[in-house]
Design a protein around this motif. Structure first.
Motif, mmCIF file in Angstrom:
data_model
loop_
_atom_site.group_PDB
_atom_site.id
_atom_site.type_symbol
_atom_site.label_atom_id
_atom_site.label_comp_id
_atom_site.label_asym_id
_atom_site.label_seq_id
_atom_site.Cartn_x
_atom_site.Cartn_y
_atom_site.Cartn_z
ATOM 1 N N ALA A 46 0.816 -1.221 0.000
ATOM 2 C CA ALA A 46 0.000 0.000 0.000
ATOM 3 C C ALA A 46 0.852 1.275 0.000
ATOM 4 O O ALA A 46 0.536 2.248 0.670
ATOM 5 C CB ALA A 46 -0.971 -0.002 1.176
ATOM 6 N N GLY A 47 1.962 1.253 -0.727
ATOM 7 C CA GLY A 47 2.811 2.437 -0.841
ATOM 8 C C GLY A 47 3.799 2.629 0.289
ATOM 9 O O GLY A 47 4.602 3.549 0.265
ATOM 10 N N GLN A 48 3.751 1.762 1.296
ATOM 11 C CA GLN A 48 4.722 1.845 2.392
ATOM 12 C C GLN A 48 5.822 0.822 2.152
ATOM 13 O O GLN A 48 5.547 -0.354 1.916
ATOM 14 C CB GLN A 48 4.071 1.572 3.741
ATOM 15 N N VAL A 49 7.071 1.283 2.219
ATOM 16 C CA VAL A 49 8.226 0.441 1.929
ATOM 17 C C VAL A 49 9.048 0.273 3.199
ATOM 18 O O VAL A 49 9.333 1.243 3.895
ATOM 19 C CB VAL A 49 9.105 1.081 0.832
ATOM 20 N N ASP A 50 9.413 -0.967 3.485
ATOM 21 C CA ASP A 50 10.312 -1.274 4.592
ATOM 22 C C ASP A 50 11.613 -1.797 4.005
ATOM 23 O O ASP A 50 11.609 -2.759 3.236
ATOM 24 C CB ASP A 50 9.713 -2.332 5.520
ATOM 25 N N GLU A 74 10.051 5.800 -7.986
ATOM 26 C CA GLU A 74 8.832 6.542 -7.689
ATOM 27 C C GLU A 74 9.144 7.627 -6.664
ATOM 28 O O GLU A 74 9.991 7.434 -5.798
ATOM 29 C CB GLU A 74 7.747 5.612 -7.128
ATOM 30 N N PRO A 75 8.447 8.764 -6.728
ATOM 31 C CA PRO A 75 8.718 9.821 -5.745
ATOM 32 C C PRO A 75 8.290 9.406 -4.337
ATOM 33 O O PRO A 75 7.317 8.679 -4.150
ATOM 34 C CB PRO A 75 7.895 11.002 -6.248
ATOM 35 N N LEU A 76 9.035 9.894 -3.371
ATOM 36 C CA LEU A 76 8.698 9.678 -1.970
ATOM 37 C C LEU A 76 7.601 10.650 -1.556
ATOM 38 O O LEU A 76 7.504 11.752 -2.101
ATOM 39 C CB LEU A 76 9.932 9.917 -1.098
ATOM 40 N N ALA A 77 6.796 10.241 -0.604
ATOM 41 C CA ALA A 77 5.808 11.164 -0.034
ATOM 42 C C ALA A 77 6.559 12.335 0.588
ATOM 43 O O ALA A 77 7.723 12.211 0.980
ATOM 44 C CB ALA A 77 4.963 10.443 1.012
ATOM 45 N N VAL A 91 13.615 14.321 -4.455
ATOM 46 C CA VAL A 91 12.247 13.791 -4.488
ATOM 47 C C VAL A 91 12.233 12.273 -4.349
ATOM 48 O O VAL A 91 11.322 11.706 -3.770
ATOM 49 C CB VAL A 91 11.553 14.214 -5.811
ATOM 50 N N ARG A 92 13.289 11.605 -4.855
ATOM 51 C CA ARG A 92 13.338 10.149 -4.875
ATOM 52 C C ARG A 92 14.547 9.562 -4.138
ATOM 53 O O ARG A 92 14.809 8.377 -4.253
ATOM 54 C CB ARG A 92 13.391 9.669 -6.321
ATOM 55 N N VAL A 93 15.305 10.389 -3.413
ATOM 56 C CA VAL A 93 16.595 9.939 -2.873
ATOM 57 C C VAL A 93 16.704 10.186 -1.367
ATOM 58 O O VAL A 93 16.324 11.238 -0.868
ATOM 59 C CB VAL A 93 17.756 10.657 -3.598
ATOM 60 N N VAL A 94 17.277 9.188 -0.688
ATOM 61 C CA VAL A 94 17.628 9.292 0.720
ATOM 62 C C VAL A 94 19.095 8.887 0.851
ATOM 63 O O VAL A 94 19.524 7.901 0.253
ATOM 64 C CB VAL A 94 16.748 8.374 1.600
ATOM 65 N N LEU A 95 19.872 9.657 1.616
ATOM 66 C CA LEU A 95 21.261 9.326 1.925
ATOM 67 C C LEU A 95 21.334 8.894 3.380
ATOM 68 O O LEU A 95 20.687 9.493 4.240
ATOM 69 C CB LEU A 95 22.172 10.537 1.722
ATOM 70 N N ARG A 117 4.743 8.241 -2.827
ATOM 71 C CA ARG A 117 3.552 9.012 -3.205
ATOM 72 C C ARG A 117 2.569 8.084 -3.891
ATOM 73 O O ARG A 117 2.928 7.343 -4.800
ATOM 74 C CB ARG A 117 3.922 10.125 -4.174
ATOM 75 N N GLY A 118 1.338 8.164 -3.460
ATOM 76 C CA GLY A 118 0.322 7.282 -4.021
ATOM 77 C C GLY A 118 0.573 5.854 -3.575
ATOM 78 O O GLY A 118 1.195 5.607 -2.557
ATOM 79 N N GLU A 119 0.075 4.923 -4.355
ATOM 80 C CA GLU A 119 0.292 3.512 -4.069
ATOM 81 C C GLU A 119 0.704 2.827 -5.367
ATOM 82 O O GLU A 119 -0.089 2.119 -5.989
ATOM 83 C CB GLU A 119 -0.963 2.879 -3.486
ATOM 84 N N PRO A 120 1.963 3.000 -5.798
ATOM 85 C CA PRO A 120 2.403 2.381 -7.050
ATOM 86 C C PRO A 120 2.388 0.857 -6.938
ATOM 87 O O PRO A 120 2.577 0.307 -5.850
ATOM 88 C CB PRO A 120 3.826 2.909 -7.237
ATOM 89 N N SER A 121 2.180 0.185 -8.048
ATOM 90 C CA SER A 121 2.146 -1.278 -8.040
ATOM 91 C C SER A 121 3.543 -1.877 -7.962
ATOM 92 O O SER A 121 3.700 -3.043 -7.587
ATOM 93 C CB SER A 121 1.422 -1.803 -9.288
#
Length: 158
Positions: A46-50, A74-77, A91-95, A117-121
């Protein structure tokens, strides 16, 4: 443009990276060599990534400090709760700061819970080293990972 410069400076400060020392500057010809690797697991529902992974240095030299980049297709919330040592870099990167790694040593596990962002498949996660404290890593088969994550709740290992 000034906002981007301030954001980059903040990310560098949080991750413990000196300006001008990012994006390949760790590859000094003739310097000490190490072999960084990142192995772990990722799942999405559901768009949440662990994501959780453990950095490792296969040696032969110690790494005084390292920073890893997690880049998403995909862009991050907009709002994220990140652990200490991690910061948004776009928008899409974490260090995330890995820290020092002894030769043939394991680092501390890094774990993040992010929302896209959203709930990509599906989403593609790319992990790579952006700073290695001046140590050369000639084997990029294990410090650069690409994982396709489907929105099924299943765990994908890398």
């Amino acid at each position: 443009m000034r906002v981007v410069a301030v954001c980059v400076a903040a990310v560098l400060a949080v991750c413990g990276v000196a300006p001008g020392a990012i994006a390949g500057a760790g590859a000094f010809p003739g310097g000490p060599e190490a072999d960084l690797a990142y192995h772990g697991a990722v799942s999405m529902a559901a768009g949440q990534v662990d994501v959780r992974f453990t950095p490792r240095n296969h040696g032969p030299s110690a790494v005084p400090d390292a920073t890893v980049r997690l880049r998403w297709s995909e862009p991050l919330a907009n709002r994220q709760l990140l652990p200490d040592g991690c910061a948004r870099s776009g928008v899409r990167v974490v260090l995330c700061r890995v820290g020092a790694l002894d030769a043939d040593g394991l680092g501390d596990q890094i774990g993040l819970r992010l929302r896209l962002r959203g709930e990509p498949s599906e989403a593609l996660l790319e992990i790579d080293t952006v700073w290695s404290g001046g140590v050369v890593d000639r084997n990029h088969l294990n410090d650069r990972q690409r994982v396709l994550v489907l929105d099924t709740g299943d765990t994908y290992y890398f």
